[in-house]
Motif scaffolding. Structure first.
Motif, PDB file in Angstrom:
ATOM      1  N   GLU A 127     -87.687  22.324  23.593  1.00 23.44           N
ATOM      2  CA  GLU A 127     -87.944  22.576  25.011  1.00 23.44           C
ATOM      3  C   GLU A 127     -86.829  21.994  25.873  1.00 23.44           C
ATOM      4  O   GLU A 127     -86.366  22.621  26.831  1.00 23.44           O
ATOM      5  CB  GLU A 127     -89.285  21.973  25.412  1.00 23.44           C
ATOM      6  N   GLN A 128     -86.361  20.791  25.511  1.00 22.20           N
ATOM      7  CA  GLN A 128     -85.303  20.144  26.279  1.00 22.20           C
ATOM      8  C   GLN A 128     -84.011  20.947  26.231  1.00 22.20           C
ATOM      9  O   GLN A 128     -83.333  21.137  27.252  1.00 22.20           O
ATOM     10  CB  GLN A 128     -85.062  18.731  25.738  1.00 22.20           C
ATOM     11  N   GLU A 129     -83.658  21.462  25.057  1.00 19.43           N
ATOM     12  CA  GLU A 129     -82.416  22.230  24.963  1.00 19.43           C
ATOM     13  C   GLU A 129     -82.516  23.542  25.731  1.00 19.43           C
ATOM     14  O   GLU A 129     -81.553  23.985  26.370  1.00 19.43           O
ATOM     15  CB  GLU A 129     -82.057  22.499  23.499  1.00 19.43           C
ATOM     16  N   LEU A 130     -83.675  24.160  25.688  1.00 18.14           N
ATOM     17  CA  LEU A 130     -83.845  25.403  26.443  1.00 18.14           C
ATOM     18  C   LEU A 130     -83.809  25.147  27.945  1.00 18.14           C
ATOM     19  O   LEU A 130     -83.359  26.007  28.714  1.00 18.14           O
ATOM     20  CB  LEU A 130     -85.153  26.078  26.041  1.00 18.14           C
ATOM     21  N   MET A 131     -84.261  23.977  28.372  1.00 19.48           N
ATOM     22  CA  MET A 131     -84.123  23.626  29.785  1.00 19.48           C
ATOM     23  C   MET A 131     -82.650  23.501  30.166  1.00 19.48           C
ATOM     24  O   MET A 131     -82.233  23.932  31.237  1.00 19.48           O
ATOM     25  CB  MET A 131     -84.858  22.320  30.088  1.00 19.48           C
ATOM     26  N   ARG A 132     -81.862  22.915  29.276  1.00 20.16           N
ATOM     27  CA  ARG A 132     -80.425  22.805  29.544  1.00 20.16           C
ATOM     28  C   ARG A 132     -79.802  24.196  29.687  1.00 20.16           C
ATOM     29  O   ARG A 132     -78.968  24.434  30.558  1.00 20.16           O
ATOM     30  CB  ARG A 132     -79.733  22.048  28.406  1.00 20.16           C
ATOM     31  N   LEU A 133     -80.230  25.084  28.795  1.00 18.46           N
ATOM     32  CA  LEU A 133     -79.718  26.453  28.856  1.00 18.46           C
ATOM     33  C   LEU A 133     -80.065  27.105  30.187  1.00 18.46           C
ATOM     34  O   LEU A 133     -79.217  27.714  30.837  1.00 18.46           O
ATOM     35  CB  LEU A 133     -80.309  27.278  27.718  1.00 18.46           C
ATOM     36  N   ARG A 134     -81.325  27.000  30.578  1.00 20.11           N
ATOM     37  CA  ARG A 134     -81.756  27.625  31.830  1.00 20.11           C
ATOM     38  C   ARG A 134     -81.028  27.018  33.023  1.00 20.11           C
ATOM     39  O   ARG A 134     -80.634  27.724  33.954  1.00 20.11           O
ATOM     40  CB  ARG A 134     -83.265  27.468  31.980  1.00 20.11           C
ATOM     41  N   ALA A 135     -80.860  25.692  33.015  1.00 23.35           N
ATOM     42  CA  ALA A 135     -80.177  25.024  34.120  1.00 23.35           C
ATOM     43  C   ALA A 135     -78.723  25.453  34.222  1.00 23.35           C
ATOM     44  O   ALA A 135     -78.122  25.394  35.293  1.00 23.35           O
ATOM     45  CB  ALA A 135     -80.264  23.508  33.958  1.00 23.35           C
ATOM     46  N   SER A 136     -78.151  25.901  33.092  1.00 28.27           N
ATOM     47  CA  SER A 136     -76.759  26.331  33.096  1.00 28.27           C
ATOM     48  C   SER A 136     -76.614  27.843  33.224  1.00 28.27           C
ATOM     49  O   SER A 136     -75.500  28.354  33.270  1.00 28.27           O
ATOM     50  CB  SER A 136     -76.075  25.883  31.796  1.00 28.27           C
ATOM     51  N   GLY A 137     -77.737  28.565  33.256  1.00 29.60           N
ATOM     52  CA  GLY A 137     -77.680  30.016  33.398  1.00 29.60           C
ATOM     53  C   GLY A 137     -77.329  30.741  32.134  1.00 29.60           C
ATOM     54  O   GLY A 137     -76.920  31.896  32.178  1.00 29.60           O
ATOM     55  N   LYS A 138     -77.514  30.113  30.966  1.00 29.05           N
ATOM     56  CA  LYS A 138     -77.147  30.741  29.696  1.00 29.05           C
ATOM     57  C   LYS A 138     -78.389  31.106  28.901  1.00 29.05           C
ATOM     58  O   LYS A 138     -79.398  30.420  28.965  1.00 29.05           O
ATOM     59  CB  LYS A 138     -76.272  29.793  28.873  1.00 29.05           C
ATOM     60  N   SER A 139     -78.325  32.210  28.153  1.00 26.46           N
ATOM     61  CA  SER A 139     -79.439  32.669  27.335  1.00 26.46           C
ATOM     62  C   SER A 139     -79.452  31.954  25.988  1.00 26.46           C
ATOM     63  O   SER A 139     -78.421  31.470  25.517  1.00 26.46           O
ATOM     64  CB  SER A 139     -79.339  34.180  27.110  1.00 26.46           C
ATOM     65  N   PRO A 140     -80.614  31.890  25.327  1.00 28.61           N
ATOM     66  CA  PRO A 140     -80.699  31.243  24.015  1.00 28.61           C
ATOM     67  C   PRO A 140     -79.838  31.941  22.969  1.00 28.61           C
ATOM     68  O   PRO A 140     -79.682  33.159  22.990  1.00 28.61           O
ATOM     69  CB  PRO A 140     -82.187  31.350  23.658  1.00 28.61           C
ATOM     70  N   SER A 141     -79.315  31.164  22.028  1.00 23.26           N
ATOM     71  CA  SER A 141     -78.555  31.703  20.907  1.00 23.26           C
ATOM     72  C   SER A 141     -79.507  32.292  19.871  1.00 23.26           C
ATOM     73  O   SER A 141     -80.729  32.134  19.953  1.00 23.26           O
ATOM     74  CB  SER A 141     -77.724  30.589  20.255  1.00 23.26           C
ATOM     75  N   ASP A 142     -78.963  32.963  18.863  1.00 25.49           N
ATOM     76  CA  ASP A 142     -79.783  33.498  17.776  1.00 25.49           C
ATOM     77  C   ASP A 142     -80.533  32.384  17.052  1.00 25.49           C
ATOM     78  O   ASP A 142     -81.676  32.565  16.625  1.00 25.49           O
ATOM     79  CB  ASP A 142     -78.907  34.247  16.767  1.00 25.49           C
ATOM     80  N   GLU A 143     -79.880  31.248  16.872  1.00 29.93           N
ATOM     81  CA  GLU A 143     -80.516  30.128  16.183  1.00 29.93           C
ATOM     82  C   GLU A 143     -81.803  29.730  16.887  1.00 29.93           C
ATOM     83  O   GLU A 143     -82.817  29.445  16.250  1.00 29.93           O
ATOM     84  CB  GLU A 143     -79.554  28.939  16.132  1.00 29.93           C
ATOM     85  N   LEU A 144     -81.773  29.731  18.200  1.00 28.87           N
ATOM     86  CA  LEU A 144     -82.969  29.417  18.981  1.00 28.87           C
ATOM     87  C   LEU A 144     -83.958  30.574  18.984  1.00 28.87           C
ATOM     88  O   LEU A 144     -85.163  30.387  18.822  1.00 28.87           O
ATOM     89  CB  LEU A 144     -82.561  29.076  20.419  1.00 28.87           C
ATOM     90  N   ARG A 145     -83.438  31.783  19.176  1.00 27.10           N
ATOM     91  CA  ARG A 145     -84.298  32.953  19.301  1.00 27.10           C
ATOM     92  C   ARG A 145     -85.129  33.186  18.047  1.00 27.10           C
ATOM     93  O   ARG A 145     -86.269  33.649  18.124  1.00 27.10           O
ATOM     94  CB  ARG A 145     -83.436  34.183  19.588  1.00 27.10           C
ATOM     95  N   TYR A 146     -84.568  32.849  16.877  1.00 28.94           N
ATOM     96  CA  TYR A 146     -85.278  33.049  15.624  1.00 28.94           C
ATOM     97  C   TYR A 146     -85.666  31.721  14.975  1.00 28.94           C
ATOM     98  O   TYR A 146     -85.884  31.657  13.768  1.00 28.94           O
ATOM     99  CB  TYR A 146     -84.442  33.913  14.679  1.00 28.94           C
ATOM    100  N   LEU A 147     -85.771  30.669  15.777  1.00 28.13           N
ATOM    101  CA  LEU A 147     -86.290  29.366  15.357  1.00 28.13           C
ATOM    102  C   LEU A 147     -85.717  28.900  14.024  1.00 28.13           C
ATOM    103  O   LEU A 147     -86.448  28.491  13.101  1.00 28.13           O
ATOM    104  CB  LEU A 147     -87.816  29.408  15.312  1.00 28.13           C
ATOM    105  N   GLY A 148     -84.401  28.956  13.945  1.00 30.53           N
ATOM    106  CA  GLY A 148     -83.706  28.417  12.789  1.00 30.53           C
ATOM    107  C   GLY A 148     -83.964  29.145  11.492  1.00 30.53           C
ATOM    108  O   GLY A 148     -83.664  28.621  10.416  1.00 30.53           O
ATOM    109  N   GLY A 149     -84.531  30.347  11.537  1.00 31.78           N
ATOM    110  CA  GLY A 149     -84.740  31.124  10.316  1.00 31.78           C
ATOM    111  C   GLY A 149     -86.003  30.777   9.543  1.00 31.78           C
ATOM    112  O   GLY A 149     -86.175  31.221   8.404  1.00 31.78           O
ATOM    113  N   ILE A 150     -86.948  30.035  10.140  1.00 32.99           N
ATOM    114  CA  ILE A 150     -88.204  29.735   9.451  1.00 32.99           C
ATOM    115  C   ILE A 150     -89.022  31.020   9.298  1.00 32.99           C
ATOM    116  O   ILE A 150     -89.219  31.756  10.257  1.00 32.99           O
ATOM    117  CB  ILE A 150     -89.025  28.679  10.215  1.00 32.99           C
ATOM    118  N   TYR A 151     -89.493  31.268   8.086  1.00 37.33           N
ATOM    119  CA  TYR A 151     -90.277  32.480   7.832  1.00 37.33           C
ATOM    120  C   TYR A 151     -91.655  32.179   7.253  1.00 37.33           C
ATOM    121  O   TYR A 151     -92.476  33.094   7.096  1.00 37.33           O
ATOM    122  CB  TYR A 151     -89.528  33.428   6.891  1.00 37.33           C
ATOM    123  N   ASP A 152     -91.931  30.930   6.949  1.00 41.79           N
ATOM    124  CA  ASP A 152     -93.233  30.559   6.387  1.00 41.79           C
ATOM    125  C   ASP A 152     -93.641  29.219   6.980  1.00 41.79           C
ATOM    126  O   ASP A 152     -93.313  28.159   6.454  1.00 41.79           O
ATOM    127  CB  ASP A 152     -93.154  30.481   4.862  1.00 41.79           C
TER     128      ASP A 152
END
Length: 600
Positions: free
Chosen positions: A227-252
């Motif tokens: 949550e903290q890193e996504l706040m930094r992203l929003r405060a800087s006007g940048k969208s989440p990376s793939d690593e964030l968008r897909y939660l580090g590749g967790i599938y189970d």
């Protein structure tokens, strides 16, 4: 430069020396309370002096020396605001990230985002008054601002290895899946060949972005750091990376853990590199199972806090249409394809309803698509696997040589978990068992087209539901939509566990940026929204059955399929069982000292 005169600084240093001597004189055994009373205002004065002089790093250093965490967080927020006002954007973001209290940190990032849009000319809420900072008058609304400079600084300063430019947008191009919603809100299937061709030319624009280079049995994500890193992203006007968008590749998803000593609330599970399948879904390269998605996590978290862990969908025929079909069946002389087509036309559209979550979100659309496509398999209109024959393929003559009557078929998804296990200390929770099962019920039509529920499952409907559940993993391998449904169930169970067991409170965390926005300009995570599915054409099919003796032919028709998805986490969470064997999972791959939100 910052209005602090040289002679004033000299006088202040003399004052510090006098107070320091006085402090030494009173710091004797039995007088510690007097020392503390002098120390706190003294340090605050020194922080204010360094802040007024533009000595930001020294002010931050002293703020972190304060023994009272509330005061420390207040000063860090004030310093960050002043830094931003004077153009020190890089330093402001770093300082805000040092705030321990999640709500104060959220407020600081919210203020930085607001100041950024206003040209950095305001330090509202962090003036010379040392009282608690106030939220800015204008919240959010940063999408129109020019953040190029700040984005560059963010990438350089905060976790540079986790940032991907993604062509300057950070957004994924849309992929087609198995269905689409047209402008009228109608859910439609996509031809499989057209879907394959469409996705073959729609590659992810950031395909070179971060990926795990191997499979790992347990990958951990700190929710509060995320949550903290996504706040930094929003405060800087940048969208989440793939690593964030897909939660580090967790599938189970398997575990929820609390690390009180480091202040981390963690979800954990198997992870690995991913690719996009023929339907454009992100799936693990080795297993083919869909990976978790950030948007789904946020939707499930908000449902846990606001919807009490209950959500679902329903696809139902309209009673007036059922009455029309009932009359048609009694009077028609049509046969074969002509009769089937007329039945389909008279059945018309079925209504789609979603409750508990927004139907426009990815999670909302997954539960609808999974339900719809399961019914296509039941009716023999979508390819199945050998171990799960369609409902129609199961229809046979009974012991009296009769076919089942004209009926409605009700099939729906619900939970299939064995339960939740917890360590004796209550800091490790394990989700046990498969997530999803299919249930069935036979319904009959009344004279006015009303649906009469029997509360019983029997015959072909019952065996279809049982086989679909038993071979669910194999069906996920063929159609990843069912894996996405399983992920949403897992995320919902985990987030409801967090809320109902008060796990966030154990580390002083509650959703702020992840909380639902209170207005269109709120400083909160924005979940992507798509057109809302409202209706879908009725699924109608038939099967011609020949008797083993003679040449008579019989046709069994199913005129409609109802059902949906039902999820309610409350019973499972209330019946958590203790298991001392899972305590060791907490010590496997302990929280790293770095500030990154994910580790293996």
């Amino acid at each position: 430069m910052f209005g602090f005169a040289k002679n004033n600084l000299s006088r202040f240093r003399i004052f510090l020396l006098v107070v320091a001597i006085a402090t030494c004189l009173v710091s004797v055994p039995g007088r510690s309370s007097i020392s503390q009373e002098i120390h706190l205002p003294l340090l605050s004065e020194r922080i204010e002096a360094h802040l007024s002089s533009g000595e930001f790093s020294r002010a931050v250093e002293m703020a972190r020396q304060l023994s009272d965490p509330v005061q420390a967080d207040h000063w860090l927020g004030r310093i960050a605001s002043v830094q931003a006002t004077h153009g020190a954007k890089r330093g402001a973001l770093k300082t805000a990230g040092l705030i321990d209290d999640s709500s104060q940190r959220f407020q600081a990032f919210e203020l930085l985002a607001s100041n950024q849009q206003n040209g950095g000319q305001s330090s509202a809420g962090f003036g010379n008054n040392p009282g608690p900072p106030q939220p800015p008058g204008h919240r959010g609304g940063i999408t129109e601002a020019d953040f190029d400079e700040l984005m560059e600084l963010i990438q350089e300063v905060i976790f540079p290895d986790s940032w991907e430019d993604a062509g300057g947008t950070g957004r994924m191009r849309p992929f087609a899946s198995g269905v689409f919603v047209d402008s009228s809100g109608a859910l439609n299937r996509i031809d499989s060949n057209a879907l394959k061709d469409w996705n073959s030319v729609k590659h992810h624009p950031s395909s070179s972005s971060w990926q795990l280079d191997r499979s790992v049995e347990l990958s951990k994500i700190s929710i509060n750091r995320l949550e903290q890193e996504l706040m930094r992203l929003r405060a800087s006007g940048k969208s989440p990376s793939d690593e964030l968008r897909y939660l580090g590749g967790i599938y189970d998803l398997q575990y929820v853990m609390v690390y009180r000593e480091t202040g981390d609330l963690v979800i954990a599970g198997a992870a690995g590199p991913w690719k996009f399948d023929a339907e454009g879904r992100a799936v693990n390269i080795e297993t083919g199972r869909p990976v978790l998605q950030l948007d789904d996590f946020v939707v499930c978290l908000r449902n846990a806090w606001e919807g009490n862990g209950i959500f679902g969908c329903s696809i139902d025929p309209r009673q007036a249409n059922l009455a029309d079909v009932q009359e048609f069946q009694e009077t028609t002389k049509l046969k074969g394809a002509a009769k089937k087509n007329e039945l389909r036309d008279r059945m018309g559209l079925q209504d789609i309803s979603v409750h508990g979550i927004d139907p426009r979100t990815h999670a909302g659309q997954v539960i609808v698509e999974a339900d719809y496509r399961m019914k296509l398999i039941a009716m023999g209109l979508e390819e199945t696997i050998r171990d799960v024959p369609s409902y129609l393929d199961r229809v046979t003559f009974d012991e009296h040589g009769e076919l089942p009557p004209l009926d409605l078929l009700r099939l729906w998804f619900t939970m299939n978990y064995q339960g939740i296990s917890a360590s004796p200390e209550g800091d490790v929770y394990q989700i046990v068992g498969p997530a999803v099962k299919v249930q069935s019920e036979t319904e009959f039509l009344g004279e006015q087209g009303e649906r009469i529920q029997t509360g019983k499952a029997a015959g072909p409907a019952k065996t279809f539901a049982e086989d679909f559940t038993r071979h669910y993993d194999a069906l996920v391998g063929k159609y990843s939509i069912y894996g996405e449904l399983e992920n949403i169930f897992d995320l919902s169970l985990a987030t409801n566990l967090i809320r109902q067991k008060g796990l966030g409170a154990q580390i002083g965390w509650t959703p702020t940026f992840f909380a639902s926005p209170s207005s269109s300009t709120s400083f909160n995570y924005e979940v992507a929204l798509e057109p809302q599915p409202k209706v879908v054409a009725s699924v109608v099919n038939d099967r011609i059955i020949r008797q083993t003796v003679g040449s008579r032919r019989y046709v069994h028709q199913v005129i409609g399929v109802s059902g949906g998805v039902e999820f309610d986490a409350n019973r499972l969470v209330a019946e958590v069982k203790t298991d001392e064997h899972i305590s060791a999972m907490r010590d496997l791959n302990r929280v790293k000292e770095s500030n990154h939100w994910r580790w293996e």
